[in-house]
Design an enzyme around this catalytic site. Structure first.
Site, short mmCIF file in Angstrom:
data_model
loop_
_atom_site.label_atom_id
_atom_site.label_comp_id
_atom_site.label_asym_id
_atom_site.label_seq_id
_atom_site.Cartn_x
_atom_site.Cartn_y
_atom_site.Cartn_z
NE ARG A 30 -0.79 0.29 4.96
CZ ARG A 30 -1.08 -0.48 6.00
NH1 ARG A 30 -1.94 -1.47 5.86
NH2 ARG A 30 -0.53 -0.27 7.18
CD GLU B 233 1.75 2.75 6.64
OE1 GLU B 233 2.08 2.85 7.82
OE2 GLU B 233 0.64 2.32 6.27
CG ASP C 96 5.93 -2.26 12.45
OD1 ASP C 96 5.03 -2.94 11.98
OD2 ASP C 96 5.75 -1.11 12.91
CD1 TRP D 251 6.68 2.77 15.68
CD2 TRP D 251 5.65 2.34 17.61
NE1 TRP D 251 5.64 1.92 15.42
CE2 TRP D 251 4.98 1.64 16.58
CE3 TRP D 251 5.16 2.20 18.92
CZ2 TRP D 251 3.87 0.83 16.80
CZ3 TRP D 251 4.05 1.40 19.14
CH2 TRP D 251 3.42 0.72 18.10
CD GLU E 286 -1.47 -3.21 9.09
OE1 GLU E 286 -1.12 -2.11 9.53
OE2 GLU E 286 -2.05 -3.34 8.00
CG HIS F 299 2.15 -5.23 8.47
ND1 HIS F 299 1.79 -4.31 7.53
CD2 HIS F 299 2.46 -4.54 9.57
CE1 HIS F 299 1.87 -3.10 8.03
NE2 HIS F 299 2.30 -3.20 9.27
#
Length: 921
Positions: free
Chosen positions: A470, A472, A479, A542, A759, A780
């Site tokens: 997609r 992104e 991740d 993150w 995902e 994902h």
């Protein structure tokens, strides 16, 4: 066979070109036919020529005999190195008895261009006349130059730096094998250049040098943020350094004398796809004799103002090819191609037809309920390639600078017959060597392992992306953080993450906050309306990757320099948090939290509105990571010899723990939110008093049992769940969760036909079909972090000391599994662990590389005995018993191959087995 050195490498690479570190690190592996063999000393010779090396003349560096068992990360300390210099080296080692080995095979590396002033060329290209759109991206640029070589060549190296993506050709043949050079960096700060040895391709006389220049990440559609976020038009700078046999040197480089044109690649974009009009092709444009009179003069651009540095990791390139499992013609005349595997790359298709016939290929991950291509989850990305035939008898079409995530392709506009023999799936990713294999007796578990690997391959495209299909495809830090250990088991990721950690440091904000993805994308609004500067910075779990990933790099690869280089940025991040949160509780909400977790209660019907959020409270989650990162920073400081700073960080960790306990734990020991992940994070990140840990484990088990042993965790909780249970003595619970086939579980998606990791747990369910298309990738890797657990506990391979210098072999046998076979290529060499249960006996095979040692944990029961290579364990001179408990025996082992057999009827008494005495150093 005596101890010998092999697999010589420089900065994780074999015989690399273009090294721009003045003191690169050298390493080698060792092999021996003896058990417990170690290196007692080494001697390195580094020479300026192959002849000097063969004559044992270390005119650059001769270490002499160095008493040491170190065989990795040895920093070059010889004479100063210069730009473009070839450096030849070899190593001799001494074994445990002091016997010398033969010299290793020679190895070589070359230096890059170390000073900016040594780049003589100009940045050239062509400015496109129109702005890009989704339907019509901007065209590629064709560049060429004829060169003369007047005398015999000794060596020729081509250096290439590009803002965009390029392919190079010399006399009609490709140079190198990269497909998306250079790697994605924050081009406002840093650009990597590549070096190619073209000695064998350069001919005496006329030579033709050609460049096909696309947009790549620089001026194409990037992230979720549209086109041209770094620049408007691609450009390239080349320099060819030719050393003649007579000792003279000639340099050729890009300037205004180069010719340029637009051509058949009329539209190209990394995400959107490409359009190639074969009627506009320039036959022979890569050859020296091509007539380029109608081409225009190349445009010269301003100089690049960022850092120009050598490439760090292997390029993105084709790594394998797949054949489709079916090609079906629909009633509408379109074809649906099924590759049988959700893959990342592109198709190569054989076509024929009338000139002007237009064939369109649309790519997607799934089919809808009517058997048509499903593309709703691509959002704004088109993933569409178009080929216009020129009318030749046979034409092959394969795109150049685009990468798609797909299993299915809809091909339309083709009037002829298409078969499986006409289609090839070309798989692309960063060309990292495969390091791990794991196969068990359970077919669904094997499919899960395959799915994890394919998902990593699809998302390790220059940076560790979240998804490959997609609009992104970001280097999301959360991740990458949870998947890091799994990634290293499957592909050698040291150079890949070395490069990406530089991206992350480049992205760090002036405040000290790390961004939530790297490379960073500068300025402006997203196409979905968000402000990327403020929405994607400093998120717990993150941004903490800036501390935790370097530490894991050290653990897996023994890379201390990565700690030294990133320690200052770690400090800036923690100082930022200290200033922002003086009470030690993170309340900067909302954040992502335990992203994509699901409710502790309720069924699939409730998921549509909540599964993109965290069910664990954000403040609990964020404070957990704050404490954890500070604790790791204390370990880093201690490892670097900064003892006072380590003490400061350890005290801060203690203060955060106390604040956490006061704010989030009630009188009964319940943690705020009362979720599986809340307890897991508290236990895994050492946030609880010792007297509350068991109660937290028991509450976690209660929550799991309430869900019939289904997990509710998001991407962060999932990484810790099974490991925590095993370490808490709850192996049976871990295997019950692992082997679940009903929703939500890893094996549920496999039952639905998944060939990659989804995902979301509910990416597709039998009750509801596809999840909301806005965020539903079927490729994902985050929830695939369970791969770490599979390799460590089912495969049985882990480290006891950084870099696997000391190895832990600890297979946990459960879940109804009858066997497992695991191998991992550590930096010291291959480690293997295979086990099988047969007729009440356990067979365990272990292989430990030379110059390492291991602890081997063998499960057994009282009354059972261990036989090793046909002899009672007590008679072995190569193994020592460290611990003998009621359910296992722990051995100390050196290098070598071992074959264990556990046999005998269990008995109730726990007296030591005869001949197996506790090992005492």
């Amino acid at each position: 066979m005596h101890l010998t050195a092999y697999h010589l490498r420089v900065e994780y690479k074999e015989n690399p070109l273009g090294i721009d570190r003045l003191r690169p690190r050298l390493g080698w592996r060792l092999q021996s036919g003896l058990r417990r063999d170690v290196q007692s000393a080494y001697r390195l010779i580094v020479s300026s020529s192959r002849e000097a090396l063969l004559g044992d003349s270390g005119d650059l560096w001769d270490t002499g005999k160095v008493p040491s068992d170190c065989s990795q990360h040895i920093e070059y300390e010889g004479a100063g190195l210069t730009s473009g210099q070839e450096v030849f080296w070899k190593v001799m080692v001494w074994d445990r008895e002091g016997r010398p080995s033969p010299w290793s095979e020679p190895a070589v590396w070359s230096m890059g261009l170390l000073e900016r002033s040594e780049w003589k060329g100009k940045w050239i290209g062509l400015k496109s006349p129109h702005a890009p759109t989704h339907a019509a991206p901007k065209p590629a640029v064709y560049l060429r130059k004829s060169l003369q070589v007047s005398k015999p060549v000794r060596r020729a190296v081509l250096y290439a730096a590009a803002l965009g993506a390029y392919e190079l050709y010399l006399n009609g043949s490709p140079i190198g094998n990269g497909s998306l050079n250079p790697d994605w960096t924050d081009y406002a700060i840093r650009l990597q250049y590549q070096a190619f040895d073209v000695t064998g391709q350069l001919a005496e006389g006329g030579n033709g040098l050609g460049v096909l220049l696309g947009h790549g990440w620089y001026s194409g559609y990037i992230g979720m943020f549209g086109y041209q976020r770094y620049g408007r038009d691609p450009r390239i700078m080349l320099q060819l350094n030719v050393e003649y046999q007579d000792g003279t040197v000639e340099k050729s480089y890009t300037d205004s004398t180069w010719k340029a044109s637009f051509g058949p690649l009329v539209a190209t974009d990394f995400q959107m796809g490409e359009t190639y009009d074969a009627r506009l092709a320039f036959p022979g444009w890569k050859e020296p004799a091509f007539n380029d009179a109608e081409w225009r003069q190349a445009e010269v651009f301003y100089d690049y103002k960022g850092f120009l540095c050598g490439a760090v990791c292997p390029p993105v390139k084709p790594v394998m090819e797949l054949s489709p499992v079916s090609v079906e013609r629909k009633e509408t005349g379109t074809y649906v191609i099924d590759m049988g595997q959700n893959m990342v790359g592109r198709l190569r298709v054989r076509l024929s037809g009338e000139p002007g016939t237009t064939v369109i290929l649309r790519h997607g991950e799934a089919l809808d309920e009517n058997g048509n291509l499903y593309t709703d989850n691509l959002r704004l990305t088109r993933q569409t390639d178009t080929y216009i035939l020129n009318g030749e008898e046979e034409e092959w079409f394969e795109p150049f600078f685009t990468v798609h995530g797909f299993r299915y392709v809809e091909l339309s506009g083709y009037p002829d017959v298409l078969s499986t023999e006409d289609v090839v799936g070309v798989v692309l990713h960063s060309a990292l060597p495969k390091t791990g294999t794991l196969e068990t007796s359970h077919p669904l578990l094997n499919q899960l392992i395959s799915n994890i690997e394919w998902t990593q391959r699809g998302n390790f495209v220059s940076v560790p992306t979240d998804c490959p299909q997609r609009d992104e495809r970001h280097g999301w830090t959360g991740d990458a953080l949870v998947f890091f250990r799994t990634a290293c088991y499957q592909l050698e990721s040291a150079s890949f993450f070395t490069k990406w950690l530089t991206d992350l440091t480049d992205a760090q904000r002036p405040t000290g906050a790390f961004t939530d993805f790297a490379p960073f994308i500068p300025g402006g609004k997203t196409e979905h309306g968000g402000d990327m500067t403020y929405d994607h910075t400093a998120s717990a779990g993150w941004a903490d990757a800036g501390v935790l990933v370097p530490w894991m790099m050290y653990q897996v690869y023994g890379d201390k320099r990565i700690l030294q280089e990133h320690y200052p940025s770690m400090i800036r991040w923690i100082r930022f948090l200290q200033e922002m949160h003086p009470r030690h509780i993170r309340e900067d909400l909302p954040q992502y939290g335990d992203w994509l977790s699901i409710p502790e209660t309720g069924g699939i019907a409730e998921l549509r509105n909540v599964s993109s959020l965290s069910t664990t409270p954000y403040d609990v989650f964020a404070t957990s990571y704050y404490a954890y990162s500070v604790g790791v920073l204390a370990l880093v400081a201690e490892k670097l010899g900064r003892h006072e700073e380590a003490k400061e960080w350890a005290e801060l960790k203690e203060d955060i723990m106390k604040a956490y306990q006061k704010a989030f734990i009630d009188g009964s020991g319940r943690i705020k939110g009362d979720t599986q992940s809340a307890y897991m994070l508290a236990l895994a990140m050492d946030l609880l008093p010792e007297d509350q840990r068991q109660a937290a484990v028991e509450r976690l088990l209660q929550l799991l049992e309430q869900r019939n042993w289904h997990l509710s965790t998001g991407i962060h909780g999932t990484r810790y769940l099974l490991t925590l249970l095993v370490e808490a003595g709850q192996e049976e619970a871990a295997f019950r969760i692992m082997m679940k086939e009903t929703f939500p579980s890893w094996l549920y998606s496999i039952r639905q036909g998944a060939t990659t990791i989804w995902e979301r747990w509910d990416g597709w369910t039998e009750e509801r079909g596809f999840q909301r298309a806005g965020m539903n990738s079927l490729n994902h890797y985050a929830l695939g972090s369970v791969g770490e657990w599979l390799y460590r506990y089912v495969g049985g391979i882990d480290y006891d000391e950084p870099g696997f210098k000391r190895i832990r072999i600890q297979p946990r046998i459960g879940g109804g599994l009858e066997s497992a076979r695991c191998q991992y290529e550590s930096i010291y060499g291959p480690i293997a662990c295979s086990w099988q249960q047969e007729a009440g006996r356990l067979h365990l095979s272990v292989s430990i590389p030379a110059n390492t040692s291991a602890s081997i944990r063998i499960p057994l029961k009282a009354g059972q005995r261990i036989i090793e290579s046909g002899r009672d364990l007590g008679l072995s001179e190569d193994l020592r018993v460290i611990v003998h408990e009621k359910d296992y025996c722990l051995l100390d082992a050196g290098s070598g191959d071992y074959l264990f057999r556990v046999e005998g009827e269990p008995r109730k008494s726990l007296a030591p087995i005869e001949g197996q005495v506790p090992y005492s150093r």
